[in-house]
Design an enzyme around this catalytic site. Structure first.
Site, PDB file in Angstrom:
ATOM      1  CE  LYS A  62      -2.262  -1.003   3.841  1.00  0.00           C
ATOM      2  NZ  LYS A  62      -1.738  -2.333   4.189  1.00  0.00           N
ATOM      3  NE  ARG A 139      -4.053  -1.845  10.169  1.00  0.00           N
ATOM      4  CZ  ARG A 139      -2.916  -1.346   9.668  1.00  0.00           C
ATOM      5  NH1 ARG A 139      -2.854  -0.101   9.279  1.00  0.00           N
ATOM      6  NH2 ARG A 139      -1.876  -2.113   9.564  1.00  0.00           N
ATOM      7  NE  ARG A 173       7.392  -3.968   5.804  1.00  0.00           N
ATOM      8  CZ  ARG A 173       6.077  -3.816   5.885  1.00  0.00           C
ATOM      9  NH1 ARG A 173       5.436  -3.134   4.975  1.00  0.00           N
ATOM     10  NH2 ARG A 173       5.415  -4.361   6.880  1.00  0.00           N
ATOM     11  NE  ARG A 217       6.695  -2.080   9.937  1.00  0.00           N
ATOM     12  CZ  ARG A 217       5.512  -1.854   9.358  1.00  0.00           C
ATOM     13  NH1 ARG A 217       5.440  -1.189   8.231  1.00  0.00           N
ATOM     14  NH2 ARG A 217       4.400  -2.301   9.913  1.00  0.00           N
ATOM     15  NE  ARG A 228       1.964  -5.906  10.921  1.00  0.00           N
ATOM     16  CZ  ARG A 228       2.993  -5.723  10.102  1.00  0.00           C
ATOM     17  NH1 ARG A 228       4.117  -6.395  10.280  1.00  0.00           N
ATOM     18  NH2 ARG A 228       2.918  -4.876   9.121  1.00  0.00           N
TER      19      ARG A 228
HETATM   20  P1  AMP Z   1       1.197  -0.468   9.247  1.00  0.00           P
HETATM   21  O1  AMP Z   1       2.490   0.221   8.967  1.00  0.00           O
HETATM   22  O2  AMP Z   1       0.043   0.116   8.460  1.00  0.00           O
HETATM   23  O3  AMP Z   1       1.272  -1.950   9.135  1.00  0.00           O
HETATM   24  O4  AMP Z   1       0.845  -0.132  10.771  1.00  0.00           O
HETATM   25  C1  AMP Z   1       1.704  -0.517  11.826  1.00  0.00           C
HETATM   26  C2  AMP Z   1       0.910  -0.661  13.107  1.00  0.00           C
HETATM   27  O5  AMP Z   1       0.319   0.614  13.465  1.00  0.00           O
HETATM   28  C3  AMP Z   1      -0.281  -1.605  13.026  1.00  0.00           C
HETATM   29  O6  AMP Z   1       0.090  -2.961  13.202  1.00  0.00           O
HETATM   30  C4  AMP Z   1      -1.140  -1.097  14.170  1.00  0.00           C
HETATM   31  O7  AMP Z   1      -0.633  -1.489  15.435  1.00  0.00           O
HETATM   32  C5  AMP Z   1      -0.961   0.422  14.057  1.00  0.00           C
HETATM   33  N1  AMP Z   1      -1.976   1.028  13.171  1.00  0.00           N
HETATM   34  C6  AMP Z   1      -1.771   1.645  11.984  1.00  0.00           C
HETATM   35  N2  AMP Z   1      -2.916   2.095  11.467  1.00  0.00           N
HETATM   36  C7  AMP Z   1      -3.889   1.747  12.332  1.00  0.00           C
HETATM   37  C8  AMP Z   1      -5.310   1.917  12.366  1.00  0.00           C
HETATM   38  N3  AMP Z   1      -5.967   2.548  11.382  1.00  0.00           N
HETATM   39  N4  AMP Z   1      -5.985   1.435  13.431  1.00  0.00           N
HETATM   40  C9  AMP Z   1      -5.356   0.815  14.450  1.00  0.00           C
HETATM   41  N5  AMP Z   1      -4.024   0.600  14.488  1.00  0.00           N
HETATM   42  C10 AMP Z   1      -3.286   1.066  13.439  1.00  0.00           C
END
Ligand code: AMP
Length: 282
Positions: A62, A139, A173, A217, A228
């Site tokens: 994304k 989300r 990654r 990460r 996840r």
């Molecule tokens: P991502 O980089 O999008 O995978 O986000 C990393 C982490 O941030 C996720 O695993 C969640 O813990 C948190 N996170 C990001 N966006 C959201 C969201 N919209 N709602 C809840 N947690 C989020």
């Protein structure tokens, strides 16, 4: 954008107050949000920049495609995962609380994420930003309903890729600790099987000066990635259905890496001319 940011902030603060008073974790959009009708008036798409959402499993790409499109369309790419990581890297009061949640692959509460998003939108508003490509938000259906209550989403791009490949991508990654750019060391070469097409994705290697600064990460371990993905299927899959019912979803099966996927994505979005124009004027 200003109204969106104010309304989201109102939603976050009203939710926190409500949650604190009742111990309730679920967040609902407060009726009316206490704002004048004029502020909630929605501008038609032709009078403003695009307001798009990118959906897809963690690690599907994304960020890669949303950031490229944001440069092409001159709208901000807002990734809530980046906002969370910025908060984690800070010495702010939320950092310790967030670390535990994020490192287990769990979702941060709706009120925290909306508060971070509101702050980001406010900063953008001060810089004169308009439109957005959201990545990683909404989300949960609750987040989608709140967003729907404050602004119009024009289109939802749903990126799709086989789950076994997503796991390989997440494990490969890397992020440069200095420039913040994302790279991928995995070379994915999956043969056709069970009626599924073959997929080849070459590694996305960093330039020499980033090489020694690469970081993984904390939430990109095998166990956390699988968690996840499980949480995505449980909490975020219904968000796809939410937008499907509105007829806003563009499904996009990634055919390979960036060289194969980017031109196809531009084609389905009818943006090939836009890119040619941009390249010609660069
Ligand atoms: P991502 O980089 O999008 O995978 O986000 C990393 C982490 O941030 C996720 O695993 C969640 O813990 C948190 N996170 C990001 N966006 C959201 C969201 N919209 N709602 C809840 N947690 C989020």
């Amino acid at each position: 954008m200003a109204a969106v940011q104010r309304l989201l902030r109102a939603a976050a603060s009203s939710s926190s107050a409500g949650a604190a008073a009742t111990g309730r974790r679920h967040m609902t959009a407060p009726a009316g949000f206490g704002f004048a009708e004029a502020e909630r008036r929605r501008r038609p798409p032709q009078d403003r920049n695009v307001q798009w959402v990118f959906l897809g499993c963690p690690g599907v790409g994304k960020g890669t495609y949303a950031s490229r499109l944001s440069r092409l369309l001159a709208v901000p790419h807002i990734a809530t995962g980046d906002l969370v990581r910025d908060e984690l890297a800070s010495t702010g009061p939320l950092a310790a609380q967030l670390k535990e949640i994020v490192n287990q692959g769990k979702l941060v509460s709706d009120e925290i994420i909306i508060s971070l998003l509101s702050k980001r939108l406010k900063k953008g508003e001060e810089k004169g930003e308009s439109g957005f490509i959201l990545d990683g938000f909404p989300r949960t259906v609750n987040q989608a309903e709140i967003l729907d209550g404050v602004t119009d989403i024009d289109m939802v791009v749903n990126l799709k890729l086989r789950e076994d490949i997503i796991v390989q991508k997440c494990l490969g990654r890397r992020i440069c600790g200095q420039c913040g750019k994302n790279f991928n060391l995995a070379c994915i070469d999956v043969k056709a099987e069970n009626g599924l097409p073959p997929i080849y994705m070459s590694p996305l290697l960093p330039p020499k000066n980033c090489m020694s600064k690469l970081k993984t990460r904390d939430d990109d371990t095998d166990e956390v990635v699988r968690n996840r993905l499980r949480i995505y299927n449980e909490m975020s899959q219904p968000v796809e259905d939410f937008y499907q019912k509105q007829g806003k979803v563009l499904e996009f099966d990634l055919p390979g890496g960036i060289p194969e996927s980017w031109p196809k994505l531009l084609q389905v979005l009818n943006l090939e001319d836009q890119e040619e124009l941009k390249l010609a004027t660069a």
